[in-house]
Design an enzyme around this catalytic site. Structure first.
Site, PDB file in Angstrom:
ATOM      1  N   GLU A   7      -4.970  -4.844   4.952  1.00 40.08           N
ATOM      2  CA  GLU A   7      -4.154  -3.865   5.670  1.00 40.08           C
ATOM      3  C   GLU A   7      -4.901  -2.567   5.919  1.00 40.08           C
ATOM      4  O   GLU A   7      -4.673  -1.896   6.916  1.00 40.08           O
ATOM      5  CB  GLU A   7      -2.868  -3.586   4.883  1.00 40.08           C
ATOM      6  CG  GLU A   7      -1.862  -2.749   5.627  1.00 40.08           C
ATOM      7  CD  GLU A   7      -0.499  -2.751   4.950  1.00 40.08           C
ATOM      8  OE1 GLU A   7       0.125  -1.676   4.899  1.00 40.08           O
ATOM      9  OE2 GLU A   7      -0.058  -3.818   4.483  1.00 40.08           O
ATOM     10  N   TYR A  31       1.402  -3.184  -8.231  1.00 37.11           N
ATOM     11  CA  TYR A  31       1.959  -2.854  -6.914  1.00 37.11           C
ATOM     12  C   TYR A  31       3.201  -1.968  -7.054  1.00 37.11           C
ATOM     13  O   TYR A  31       4.169  -2.356  -7.722  1.00 37.11           O
ATOM     14  CB  TYR A  31       2.321  -4.148  -6.189  1.00 37.11           C
ATOM     15  CG  TYR A  31       2.774  -3.973  -4.760  1.00 37.11           C
ATOM     16  CD1 TYR A  31       1.861  -3.654  -3.756  1.00 37.11           C
ATOM     17  CD2 TYR A  31       4.105  -4.142  -4.415  1.00 37.11           C
ATOM     18  CE1 TYR A  31       2.271  -3.513  -2.443  1.00 37.11           C
ATOM     19  CE2 TYR A  31       4.532  -4.006  -3.100  1.00 37.11           C
ATOM     20  CZ  TYR A  31       3.605  -3.693  -2.120  1.00 37.11           C
ATOM     21  OH  TYR A  31       4.010  -3.543  -0.818  1.00 37.11           O
ATOM     22  N   ASP A  57      -0.660  -5.960   2.537  1.00 37.46           N
ATOM     23  CA  ASP A  57       0.175  -5.680   1.365  1.00 37.46           C
ATOM     24  C   ASP A  57       1.203  -6.788   1.165  1.00 37.46           C
ATOM     25  O   ASP A  57       1.792  -7.296   2.126  1.00 37.46           O
ATOM     26  CB  ASP A  57       0.897  -4.341   1.524  1.00 37.46           C
ATOM     27  CG  ASP A  57      -0.001  -3.165   1.168  1.00 37.46           C
ATOM     28  OD1 ASP A  57      -1.178  -3.406   0.820  1.00 37.46           O
ATOM     29  OD2 ASP A  57       0.473  -2.019   1.240  1.00 37.46           O
TER      30      ASP A  57
END
Length: 682
Positions: A8, A311, A104
């Site tokens: 990303e 995350y 992501d």
């Protein structure tokens, strides 16, 4: 033949390239004998603007509404077109054998890749890298356990519906109400009901009338202690009549009473659940005054740059079963510096206490809770904000393995002349996980005890004398305005604003927006001039208050948006047809534009300075997808035409080919450099 990996962001691509030994550089990519690692730059693709379907739609005219293309098309974002061209060449090259999506691991990341994949007309199958940590070990493990790209088709469809719904509602509602009231109004699927929550609270504050009340305090001696008068029936300490308060104070002064009762209640508080993003944002706002966006930015840096947490854009507060073997490894990593005494305790246990409060597969969606990663801890590399956030995450993680915090609530009830007085105190039995509580939490606990007494050494039936009695004059306090911490809670639990009990139950797991988007929604409301920050408080402006006055109930209702969020979640779980969802959005857009056309303006908005109008117009929708030039040949709207074009209605046809007359636009729109609806992401 090579495998193409698409990340990303360039920084993430470099981390992946390092693990895959891609040390050679190309234009817009890194490569080795086996892999090519390239990247997006966030969104490279956006949804087409109305004027891309028909140039006439650059003019804001009520008769052009609703704008509902049969097929919403994509276009390349001009500023990053060169990187999209690189990806197009790589993805469609005969030398590229396979593709791995490494954006992501979430709804928005899936959308970024799929829109690129669609706009470059790639037909090759692809795998999905799905990881929750950016450590080298986690990346390697992810590549050893790649998923089929088709496993995430429903997540993509959910993201696509979210993107298109926000475009349709934002474009149409913003244009309709801007034209109706001749002032630039930004309206969104999530931001407008969020604003409604804030304005409703402000109405409560504005309508609040303080009431005087009194409390009576008796001072006993011996032994020396005090108690607050209370009503035995209602348990209320407030006395609304000054005369009554004075009578009670006079009645007991100098009199002898007795200890009527001594109550002891044990309270046991287990360790708090791990952090999800919303809870982390709440804590950081409450403790440090951080905005939700500031917390998200720092947490993202801890994840991507420092690789010291997992995350962060998660809505889960639990871990999955497959994480259990890694818990000790994480504890060993954080067994350093200020955390060593606490991590050492957990590591000394013969077996880690893994309960359903820590590990529960049923309560995990895309990602598990935020915890420290297995990367080496380097506190000196962190900035001040990053350090504060990392400290919270580490302490919360270690505290999961500590025993409960246990304390006794002690109450002494003293009776004097048929009046009752309460003395309250606490006694800590076991500190447990509170040992790890940040200093600010301990100070909060201390402040809660300000009204508590040091408990007297008395027994039931002991006689005591009232040496003095005093009356304290007080006033009821207005409701507190929202802070970002309390607003995030309200957005997360939007179902509580719904009256229908059945729907309330259905919406208990659906809120306004997602953990990843709520911070941006708050910032958006500030940017367009609907709310302001005053210290920690969020307060609506006159413009924000008036907007909520004029929009239909359905547009500002948490119920409507909660249903949509639940629908999007259902799409991702394959329990709702995306077409059915979008049909409901189209019906809603028709309703909004009809309402704007048929009803008369009911309020006058405050005049805006030119610079404010410009500022409000600047932030456009975060790009959600892109399209080729062929998509610009579509026609304009009212009803969708075959083939995805949108047909121009009435007056628009008579002006085809003529230059738009800016005098037909509201002043606020003239000042909009893009002549497009303000940001419409949510």
């Amino acid at each position: 033949m090579k495998t193409l990996v698409i990340a990303e962001k360039p920084s993430v691509a470099r981390d992946i390239a390092k693990v895959l030994n891609c040390s050679r550089k190309g234009e817009g990519f890194l490569f080795s004998e086996d892999y090519i690692v390239s990247w997006a730059i966030g969104h490279l693709v956006s949804l087409c603007d109305p004027e891309d379907y028909d140039p006439l739609l650059k003019r804001w005219r009520l008769e052009h509404l609703p704008i509902i293309p049969e097929t919403i098309k994509l276009k390349a974002i001009a500023s990053t077109r060169s990187q999209l061209a690189i990806l197009s060449k790589l993805m469609n090259s005969n030398d590229t054998q396979s593709i791995i999506c490494a954006t992501d691991s979430g709804r928005e990341g899936e959308l970024i890749f799929r829109y690129i994949y669609n706009i470059v007309k790639c037909k090759k199958p692809f795998k999905r890298l799905w990881i929750s940590s950016m450590t080298d070990a986690a990346i390697k493990d992810g590549f050893n356990n790649l998923k089929n790209g088709t496993d995430y088709d429903q997540l993509y469809l959910s993201a696509k519906c979210r993107s298109e719904a926000d475009w349709l509602v934002g474009i149409n509602a913003s244009r309709a109400f801007t034209l109706k009231y001749n002032v630039l109004l930004s309206i969104g699927r999530v931001q407008t009901p969020t604003l409604a929550i804030i304005t409703e609270k402000q109405k409560e504050i504005d309508a609040f009338v303080p009431q005087a009340y009194w409390e009576v305090k008796a001072f006993f001696n011996p032994p020396e202690y005090s108690g607050i008068w209370f009503d035995p029936q209602s348990k209320e300490t407030k006395i609304m009549d000054n005369g009554k308060a004075e009578a009670i104070a006079a009645k007991v002064k100098g009199k002898t009473g007795s200890v009527l009762d001594i109550e002891k209640e044990e309270k046991r508080i287990p360790p708090p659940l791990l952090y999800d993003l919303t809870e982390l944002q709440r804590d950081c706002n409450r403790k440090y005054g951080f905005s939700a966006q500031k917390t998200l930015d720092a947490a993202q840096a801890l994840y991507e740059k420092h690789k010291m947490i997992t995350y962060p854009r998660t809505d889960s507060r639990y871990l999955s079963t497959d994480m259990i073997p890694k818990l000790k490894s994480v504890l060993y990593k954080v067994n350093t510096g200020p955390y060593a005494p606490y991590a050492s305790y957990a590591l000394s246990l013969s077996q880690l206490p893994v309960t359903k409060r820590l590990v529960d597969d049923a309560k995990i969606t895309d990602h598990h809770a935020i915890i420290p990663s297995e990367a080496a801890v380097n506190l000196s590399a962190l900035g001040s904000d990053e350090l504060k956030i990392y400290d919270l995450i580490v302490r919360r993680f270690i505290s999961s393995f500590y025993p409960a915090y246990i304390y006794n609530i002690m109450k002494v009830i003293t009776a004097v002349e048929d009046e009752r007085f309460l003395t309250r105190g606490t006694l800590v039995v076991q500190l447990g996980w509170m040992e790890l509580a940040p200093q600010s939490d301990k100070e909060d606990k201390d402040s809660e005890k300000e009204d508590e007494e040091e408990l007297p050494n008395v027994k039931k039936g002991d006689l005591v004398t009232v040496q003095d009695s005093k009356i304290f004059s007080k006033k009821t306090k207005p409701p507190k305005p929202y802070t970002e911490a309390t607003l995030l809670s309200a957005m997360e639990n939007a179902g509580r604003f719904v009256d229908d009990e059945n729907l309330k139950e259905q919406l208990k797991d659906s809120g306004l927006g997602t953990p990843a988007t709520r911070a941006a929604t708050i910032e958006r409301l500030i940017c367009v001039g609907y709310i302001t920050r005053k210290g920690k408080a969020l307060q609506p402006t006159e413009k924000g208050m008036k907007l909520i006055e004029v929009v239909p109930k359905e547009l500002k209702s948490a119920e409507t948006t909660g249903k949509w969020e639940k629908g999007l979640s259902s799409i991702s779980k394959s329990t709702m047809d995306p077409n059915r969802f979008m049909q409901s959005i189209n019906r809603f857009v028709n309703f909004l534009t009809d309402d704007a056309k048929k009803t008369k303006p009911t309020v006058v908005f405050p005049p805006e300075e030119r610079k404010i109008a410009k500022k409000a117009a600047l932030p456009k929708a975060k790009p959600a997808g892109g399209a080729d030039k062929a998509s610009r040949t579509g026609k304009a709207t009212g009803k969708a035409a075959p083939g995805g074009a949108v047909k121009a209605s009435g007056a628009a046809k008579t002006t085809r080919g003529k230059k738009s007359d800016p005098s037909n636009l509201p002043a606020a729109v003239k000042n909009n450099p893009n002549n497009a609806a303000p940001g419409t992401k949510e």
